[in-house]
Design an enzyme around this catalytic site. Structure first.
Site, PDB file in Angstrom:
ATOM      1  N   ASP A  31       0.845  -1.190   0.000  1.00  0.00           N
ATOM      2  CA  ASP A  31       0.000   0.000   0.000  1.00  0.00           C
ATOM      3  C   ASP A  31       0.888   1.250   0.000  1.00  0.00           C
ATOM      4  O   ASP A  31       1.909   1.301   0.680  1.00  0.00           O
ATOM      5  CB  ASP A  31      -0.914  -0.015   1.243  1.00  0.00           C
ATOM      6  CG  ASP A  31      -2.078   0.936   1.095  1.00  0.00           C
ATOM      7  OD1 ASP A  31      -3.214   0.458   0.943  1.00  0.00           O
ATOM      8  OD2 ASP A  31      -1.855   2.165   1.126  1.00  0.00           O
ATOM      9  N   ILE A  32       0.442   2.255  -0.762  1.00  0.00           N
ATOM     10  CA  ILE A  32       1.237   3.488  -0.891  1.00  0.00           C
ATOM     11  C   ILE A  32       1.239   4.289   0.420  1.00  0.00           C
ATOM     12  O   ILE A  32       2.166   5.067   0.665  1.00  0.00           O
ATOM     13  CB  ILE A  32       0.714   4.320  -2.085  1.00  0.00           C
ATOM     14  CG1 ILE A  32       1.793   5.209  -2.661  1.00  0.00           C
ATOM     15  CG2 ILE A  32      -0.524   5.121  -1.734  1.00  0.00           C
ATOM     16  CD1 ILE A  32       1.444   5.819  -4.010  1.00  0.00           C
ATOM     17  N   ASN A  86     -12.689  -3.310   2.855  1.00  0.00           N
ATOM     18  CA  ASN A  86     -13.633  -2.188   2.913  1.00  0.00           C
ATOM     19  C   ASN A  86     -14.595  -2.325   1.739  1.00  0.00           C
ATOM     20  O   ASN A  86     -14.164  -2.575   0.601  1.00  0.00           O
ATOM     21  CB  ASN A  86     -12.886  -0.861   2.818  1.00  0.00           C
ATOM     22  CG  ASN A  86     -12.041  -0.581   4.047  1.00  0.00           C
ATOM     23  OD1 ASN A  86     -12.422  -0.939   5.150  1.00  0.00           O
ATOM     24  ND2 ASN A  86     -10.897   0.044   3.848  1.00  0.00           N
ATOM     25  N   GLU A  94     -12.227   3.385  -0.757  1.00  0.00           N
ATOM     26  CA  GLU A  94     -11.830   4.561  -1.539  1.00  0.00           C
ATOM     27  C   GLU A  94     -11.486   4.191  -2.972  1.00  0.00           C
ATOM     28  O   GLU A  94     -11.678   4.987  -3.878  1.00  0.00           O
ATOM     29  CB  GLU A  94     -10.622   5.234  -0.890  1.00  0.00           C
ATOM     30  CG  GLU A  94     -11.001   5.921   0.419  1.00  0.00           C
ATOM     31  CD  GLU A  94      -9.812   6.547   1.125  1.00  0.00           C
ATOM     32  OE1 GLU A  94      -8.682   6.457   0.610  1.00  0.00           O
ATOM     33  OE2 GLU A  94     -10.046   7.118   2.202  1.00  0.00           O
ATOM     34  N   VAL A  95     -10.951   2.990  -3.156  1.00  0.00           N
ATOM     35  CA  VAL A  95     -10.629   2.529  -4.514  1.00  0.00           C
ATOM     36  C   VAL A  95     -11.642   1.445  -4.874  1.00  0.00           C
ATOM     37  O   VAL A  95     -11.694   0.397  -4.208  1.00  0.00           O
ATOM     38  CB  VAL A  95      -9.183   1.989  -4.601  1.00  0.00           C
ATOM     39  CG1 VAL A  95      -8.922   1.417  -5.985  1.00  0.00           C
ATOM     40  CG2 VAL A  95      -8.176   3.088  -4.272  1.00  0.00           C
ATOM     41  N   HIS A  99     -10.351  -5.415  -3.256  1.00  0.00           N
ATOM     42  CA  HIS A  99      -9.013  -5.723  -2.731  1.00  0.00           C
ATOM     43  C   HIS A  99      -9.100  -6.145  -1.279  1.00  0.00           C
ATOM     44  O   HIS A  99      -9.986  -5.716  -0.545  1.00  0.00           O
ATOM     45  CB  HIS A  99      -8.056  -4.530  -2.874  1.00  0.00           C
ATOM     46  CG  HIS A  99      -8.581  -3.242  -2.309  1.00  0.00           C
ATOM     47  ND1 HIS A  99      -9.494  -2.467  -2.996  1.00  0.00           N
ATOM     48  CD2 HIS A  99      -8.349  -2.604  -1.149  1.00  0.00           C
ATOM     49  CE1 HIS A  99      -9.786  -1.403  -2.266  1.00  0.00           C
ATOM     50  NE2 HIS A  99      -9.109  -1.458  -1.128  1.00  0.00           N
ATOM     51  N   HIS A 101      -6.942  -5.932   2.203  1.00  0.00           N
ATOM     52  CA  HIS A 101      -5.795  -5.360   2.911  1.00  0.00           C
ATOM     53  C   HIS A 101      -5.217  -6.440   3.830  1.00  0.00           C
ATOM     54  O   HIS A 101      -5.968  -7.170   4.487  1.00  0.00           O
ATOM     55  CB  HIS A 101      -6.219  -4.211   3.826  1.00  0.00           C
ATOM     56  CG  HIS A 101      -6.691  -2.978   3.138  1.00  0.00           C
ATOM     57  ND1 HIS A 101      -5.905  -1.862   2.981  1.00  0.00           N
ATOM     58  CD2 HIS A 101      -7.890  -2.672   2.576  1.00  0.00           C
ATOM     59  CE1 HIS A 101      -6.602  -0.920   2.367  1.00  0.00           C
ATOM     60  NE2 HIS A 101      -7.816  -1.382   2.108  1.00  0.00           N
TER      61      HIS A 101
HETATM   62  P1  5GP Z   1      -9.736   1.231   0.432  1.00  0.00           P
HETATM   63  O1  5GP Z   1     -10.020   2.387   1.356  1.00  0.00           O
HETATM   64  O2  5GP Z   1     -10.392   1.413  -0.921  1.00  0.00           O
HETATM   65  O3  5GP Z   1     -10.031  -0.102   1.055  1.00  0.00           O
HETATM   66  O4  5GP Z   1      -8.185   1.216   0.254  1.00  0.00           O
HETATM   67  C1  5GP Z   1      -7.507   1.673  -0.872  1.00  0.00           C
HETATM   68  C2  5GP Z   1      -6.043   1.626  -0.536  1.00  0.00           C
HETATM   69  O5  5GP Z   1      -5.320   1.808  -1.738  1.00  0.00           O
HETATM   70  C3  5GP Z   1      -5.585   2.714   0.447  1.00  0.00           C
HETATM   71  O6  5GP Z   1      -5.005   2.105   1.588  1.00  0.00           O
HETATM   72  C4  5GP Z   1      -4.577   3.524  -0.363  1.00  0.00           C
HETATM   73  O7  5GP Z   1      -3.474   3.963   0.409  1.00  0.00           O
HETATM   74  C5  5GP Z   1      -4.159   2.553  -1.452  1.00  0.00           C
HETATM   75  N1  5GP Z   1      -3.754   3.193  -2.701  1.00  0.00           N
HETATM   76  C6  5GP Z   1      -4.420   4.192  -3.350  1.00  0.00           C
HETATM   77  N2  5GP Z   1      -3.766   4.535  -4.466  1.00  0.00           N
HETATM   78  C7  5GP Z   1      -2.668   3.738  -4.532  1.00  0.00           C
HETATM   79  C8  5GP Z   1      -1.595   3.628  -5.473  1.00  0.00           C
HETATM   80  O8  5GP Z   1      -1.508   4.332  -6.485  1.00  0.00           O
HETATM   81  N3  5GP Z   1      -0.646   2.689  -5.207  1.00  0.00           N
HETATM   82  C9  5GP Z   1      -0.701   1.897  -4.095  1.00  0.00           C
HETATM   83  N4  5GP Z   1       0.301   1.028  -3.939  1.00  0.00           N
HETATM   84  N5  5GP Z   1      -1.693   1.973  -3.191  1.00  0.00           N
HETATM   85  C10 5GP Z   1      -2.664   2.885  -3.411  1.00  0.00           C
END
Ligand code: 5GP
Ligand code: ZN
Length: 110
Positions: A31-32, A86, A94-95, A99, A101
């Site tokens: 994760d970034i 999530n 958010e994405v 996925h 985590h």
């Molecule tokens: P969500 O809130 O959708 O479950 O988590 C999305 C995750 O994707 C977040 O933890 C965020 O830091 C990670 N993320 C978003 N954009 C990027 C990216 O461009 N590269 C990587 N490696 N992680 C990302």
């Protein structure tokens, strides 16, 4: 492949990532913005927005992703780990590409 999706762009190679695993169905990368010392994501190559859009046709893929969790965690040196999916904006997603985590090793920066 969704042209506007960050994770689809990562598979396509147009956005770089620190990849730890890849096969024909799945990719895993760090994760970034890590929320633990080790924080990676397991992502299907198929663009599915979230767990809510999954049905019986995704059963094998979901099982494969889940079984990869302990394998990849062990490869990262984790004796134990937490997992999180999530789902939906109200669920903190958010994405909008499914996925898992995986967190381990204690809080980031500690
Ligand atoms: P969500 O809130 O959708 O479950 O988590 C999305 C995750 O994707 C977040 O933890 C965020 O830091 C990670 N993320 C978003 N954009 C990027 C990216 O461009 N590269 C990587 N490696 N992680 C990302
Ligand atoms: Zn996608």
């Amino acid at each position: 492949m969704d042209e506007d999706c960050i994770f689809c762009k990562i598979f396509a190679g147009s956005i770089p990532s620190k990849k730890i695993y890849e096969d024909e169905d799945v990719i895993a990368f760090f994760d970034i913005k890590p929320m633990a010392k080790v924080h990676f994501l397991i992502v299907p190559k198929l663009h599915v927005p979230s767990l809510k859009e999954c049905d019986a046709s995704h059963q094998a893929l979901l099982g494969k992703m889940l079984l990869l969790v302990p394998k990849l965690a062990e490869a990262q040196g984790l004796a134990g780990f937490k997992t999180l999916i999530n789902t939906g904006r109200e669920g903190g997603q958010e994405v909008f590409h499914l996925h898992i985590h995986v967190f381990g090793g204690g809080p980031a920066g500690s």
